[in-house]
Motif scaffolding. Structure first.
Motif, PDB file in Angstrom:
ATOM      1  N   UNK A 134       0.972  -1.149   0.002  1.00  0.00           N
ATOM      2  CA  UNK A 134      -0.001   0.143  -0.131  1.00  0.00           C
ATOM      3  C   UNK A 134       0.934   1.469  -0.144  1.00  0.00           C
ATOM      4  N   UNK A 135       0.606   2.065  -1.040  1.00  0.00           N
ATOM      5  CA  UNK A 135       1.336   3.186  -1.102  1.00  0.00           C
ATOM      6  C   UNK A 135       0.754   4.377  -0.525  1.00  0.00           C
ATOM      7  N   UNK A 136       1.564   5.480  -0.074  1.00  0.00           N
ATOM      8  CA  UNK A 136       0.952   6.460   0.442  1.00  0.00           C
ATOM      9  C   UNK A 136       1.739   7.687  -0.358  1.00  0.00           C
ATOM     10  N   UNK A 137       1.298   9.182   0.005  1.00  0.00           N
ATOM     11  CA  UNK A 137       1.933  10.183  -0.289  1.00  0.00           C
ATOM     12  C   UNK A 137       3.242  10.121  -0.061  1.00  0.00           C
ATOM     13  N   UNK A 138       3.666   9.962   1.337  1.00  0.00           N
ATOM     14  CA  UNK A 138       4.928   9.854   1.873  1.00  0.00           C
ATOM     15  C   UNK A 138       5.981   9.060   0.903  1.00  0.00           C
ATOM     16  N   UNK A 139       5.780   7.662   0.851  1.00  0.00           N
ATOM     17  CA  UNK A 139       6.417   6.812   0.210  1.00  0.00           C
ATOM     18  C   UNK A 139       6.374   6.985  -1.229  1.00  0.00           C
ATOM     19  N   UNK A 140       5.435   7.476  -2.080  1.00  0.00           N
ATOM     20  CA  UNK A 140       5.452   7.796  -3.350  1.00  0.00           C
ATOM     21  C   UNK A 140       6.555   8.806  -3.527  1.00  0.00           C
ATOM     22  N   UNK A 170      -0.340  -0.320  -8.505  1.00  0.00           N
ATOM     23  CA  UNK A 170       0.382  -1.428  -9.398  1.00  0.00           C
ATOM     24  C   UNK A 170       1.521  -0.715 -10.102  1.00  0.00           C
ATOM     25  N   UNK A 171       1.004   0.335 -10.478  1.00  0.00           N
ATOM     26  CA  UNK A 171       2.372   1.059 -11.428  1.00  0.00           C
ATOM     27  C   UNK A 171       3.310   1.387 -10.522  1.00  0.00           C
ATOM     28  N   UNK A 172       3.232   1.964  -9.424  1.00  0.00           N
ATOM     29  CA  UNK A 172       4.062   2.354  -8.244  1.00  0.00           C
ATOM     30  C   UNK A 172       4.996   1.242  -7.883  1.00  0.00           C
ATOM     31  N   UNK A 173       4.321   0.250  -7.623  1.00  0.00           N
ATOM     32  CA  UNK A 173       5.214  -1.289  -7.311  1.00  0.00           C
ATOM     33  C   UNK A 173       5.910  -1.431  -8.332  1.00  0.00           C
ATOM     34  N   UNK A 174       5.652  -1.510  -9.570  1.00  0.00           N
ATOM     35  CA  UNK A 174       6.322  -1.877 -10.715  1.00  0.00           C
ATOM     36  C   UNK A 174       7.534  -1.004 -10.858  1.00  0.00           C
ATOM     37  N   UNK A 175       7.378   0.195 -10.820  1.00  0.00           N
ATOM     38  CA  UNK A 175       8.484   1.243 -10.941  1.00  0.00           C
ATOM     39  C   UNK A 175       9.232   1.112  -9.741  1.00  0.00           C
ATOM     40  N   UNK A 176       8.882   0.801  -8.430  1.00  0.00           N
ATOM     41  CA  UNK A 176       9.690   0.478  -7.554  1.00  0.00           C
ATOM     42  C   UNK A 176      10.666  -0.644  -7.650  1.00  0.00           C
ATOM     43  N   UNK A 178       7.253  -0.519   2.843  1.00  0.00           N
ATOM     44  CA  UNK A 178       5.830   0.228   2.667  1.00  0.00           C
ATOM     45  C   UNK A 178       5.489  -0.006   4.101  1.00  0.00           C
ATOM     46  N   UNK A 179       5.416  -1.119   4.782  1.00  0.00           N
ATOM     47  CA  UNK A 179       4.945  -1.175   6.014  1.00  0.00           C
ATOM     48  C   UNK A 179       5.608  -0.355   7.198  1.00  0.00           C
ATOM     49  N   UNK A 180       7.011  -0.111   6.779  1.00  0.00           N
ATOM     50  CA  UNK A 180       7.752   0.650   7.777  1.00  0.00           C
ATOM     51  C   UNK A 180       7.667   2.205   7.300  1.00  0.00           C
ATOM     52  N   UNK A 181       6.968   2.494   6.201  1.00  0.00           N
ATOM     53  CA  UNK A 181       7.024   3.944   5.554  1.00  0.00           C
ATOM     54  C   UNK A 181       8.162   4.533   5.259  1.00  0.00           C
ATOM     55  N   UNK A 182       9.079   3.691   4.914  1.00  0.00           N
ATOM     56  CA  UNK A 182      10.406   4.079   4.714  1.00  0.00           C
ATOM     57  C   UNK A 182      11.081   3.257   3.296  1.00  0.00           C
ATOM     58  N   UNK A 183      10.670   3.937   2.201  1.00  0.00           N
ATOM     59  CA  UNK A 183      11.141   3.406   0.919  1.00  0.00           C
ATOM     60  C   UNK A 183      12.574   3.853   0.760  1.00  0.00           C
TER      61      UNK A 183
END
Length: 485
Positions: A49-55, A83-89, A127-132
């Motif tokens: 799950x992406x957030x504004x912060x991790x994005x 899905x797009x952000x996950x693939x990019x990451x 993502x769970x740690x909010x620290x990409x």
């Protein structure tokens, strides 16, 4: 020059290159990326799950990809949904963790062990740690020399597009004893390429020592060795900032291919520099010259262990060498070189003329590549030592075999095997991993990256895959001097 780890000074090379061959061969001792991914498999399986912060963290990391020489690749997202952000990451994380390119697809042979982190689990944990940011920062190599490469690349990348060559041509060749303001820059490049001792780079006069160095370089590249510094010689010596930036980006990519925790005891062979480094328990204990495959019979990039020493080896001549080198030789040549036909093969018996010399380091691979001694000792005095048919000839191979036998506790067995005068095998109690690598960037004693030549022209395919325009790849002249492997 110094190794990528530590500042040990071992060997007897010009201006300290004896340990420099280890540059980019060691990889750093960072923790594998999968260790940052969390250990709970059920948690890792939950949707990311992406957030504004991790994005934003992902966008910022990709925007700063020049830190890794990846700024010529887009890493663009096809949308802004989960899905797009996950693939990019995952695409960007893969480039940092294992390289943006696949060496097994770029080269016919590449079997050196590579990192294999569980990136999906790592992303879920991040993502769970909010620290990409923290996760991505732990994927690329973190050793000091990788950071130096990064800093050098960023500095060069800030230069204007299409920078002028460092050594400008005037249309007239520089003749011996001439005084020219370009001489200091020319001398420095001759030192970098190993043609001139560091003490020979003084003043602005084209000295006899420099002339001899230029003649040797010209001969290596198939030019007329007249000692005149004209356009052809300058093409070898001259490298623009754009060329250097490309080479450094390629160097970082090659390091990302490597296991972050290589075996502490191993042998690394840099094919581009034709140098060997022996690591024992994480420290460099030996460094020496080798002769590797010439440009038409390149030594492949292998990960393959030495499992035994062979004293007084015989040599069964491969079909390729038999047809190309020996087809026109008569029985007299075979007798003079202690060769004879056996079961449809030409076999050379043990002795001082044997092409494997007095010791062979048997390796396990399907390509019949191994380390060995050689009677052609003069080749170790050459600057460009890409001269064999593919195997690796080791300088003072008997001394190296003695060192390995002592370290592995089989010295008595090795001495007895040598004394037989016949082909005798000494199995090592544990295999010693060998990595055949190709690195064209080393470091000088001040820690600055030094771009060396690309004898096989192998940089171009990586540079193109990273989005760079083709650079120069001047190859050494292909002229192996004997029939050895």
């Amino acid at each position: 020059m110094h190794s990528i780890i530590g500042h040990s000074k071992i060997g007897h090379s010009k201006f300290g290159t004896s340990v420099a061959l280890a540059l980019l061969l060691a990889a750093c001792n960072t923790q594998p990326a999968e260790q940052t991914a969390g250990s709970n498999a059920s948690e890792a399986a939950q949707p990311a799950q992406w957030s504004d912060r991790t994005s934003k963290q992902l966008r910022d990391a990709i925007a700063a990809r020049a830190d890794h020489g990846l700024d010529h690749l887009p890493f663009a997202a096809s949308g802004s949904d989960n899905a797009a952000l996950t693939k990019q990451a995952l695409d960007f994380a893969g480039a940092l963790a294992r390289g943006a390119t696949d060496p097994a697809k770029l080269y016919e042979v590449y079997t050196v062990p590579r990192p294999d982190p569980d990136l999906r689990a790592g992303l879920a944990a991040a993502l769970r740690a909010d620290d990409i940011s923290g996760w991505l920062n732990g994927l690329a190599p973190t050793d000091a020399n990788y950071k130096r490469l990064s800093a050098a690349y960023r500095k060069l990348s800030r230069q204007p597009d299409g920078p002028a060559p460092a050594i400008a041509g005037t249309g007239e060749a520089i003749e011996p004893n001439a005084v020219d303001p370009r001489i200091p820059a020319i001398a420095r490049e001759l030192v970098v390429l190993d043609y001139l001792p560091a003490e020979g780079a003084q003043g602005d006069r084209y000295t006899p020592a420099m002339v001899a160095a230029v003649r040797t370089m010209q001969a290596d590249y198939g030019m007329k060795p007249d000692g005149l510094i004209g356009n052809e010689a300058l093409a070898i010596l001259n490298m623009s900032d754009l060329d250097r930036a490309r080479a450094i980006a390629i160097a970082m990519e090659r390091v990302r291919w490597l296991d972050r925790n290589p075996p502490a005891t191993r042998i690394d062979v840099n094919l581009a520099a034709a140098r060997l480094t022996y690591w024992r328990d994480g420290k460099i204990v030996d460094s020496r010259k080798v002769v590797v495959g010439e440009p038409d019979t390149e030594t492949p990039q292998l990960g393959s262990p030495i499992f035994r020493l062979v004293a007084n080896p015989t040599w069964t001549v491969p079909r390729s060498i038999q047809k190309k080198e020996l087809a026109s030789k008569g029985a007299g040549y075979l007798r003079a070189n202690n060769m004879a036909w056996k079961d449809g093969w030409i076999v050379q018996q043990p002795g001082p003329k044997n092409s494997l010399g007095l010791v062979k380091f048997d390796m396990q691979n399907e390509h019949a590549i191994y380390l060995h001694d050689t009677p052609a000792k003069a080749m170790f005095n050459m600057v460009q030592r890409q001269r064999s048919h593919g195997c690796v000839r080791v300088e003072d191979a008997l001394g190296f075999a003695e060192m390995l036998a002592r370290d592995e506790g089989v010295l008595d067995e090795w001495h007895k095997a040598r004394a037989t005068g016949k082909e005798t095998f000494v199995k090592l109690p544990r295999q010693i991993p060998v990595r055949m690598l190709y690195h064209t960037v080393l470091f000088d004693e001040a820690g600055e990256p030094i771009v060396r030549n690309d004898p096989y022209g192998w940089d171009d395919r990586i540079g193109s895959a990273l989005g760079f325009k083709a650079g120069k790849a001047l190859r050494v002249k292909s002229d192996a001097a004997d029939v050895g492997p």
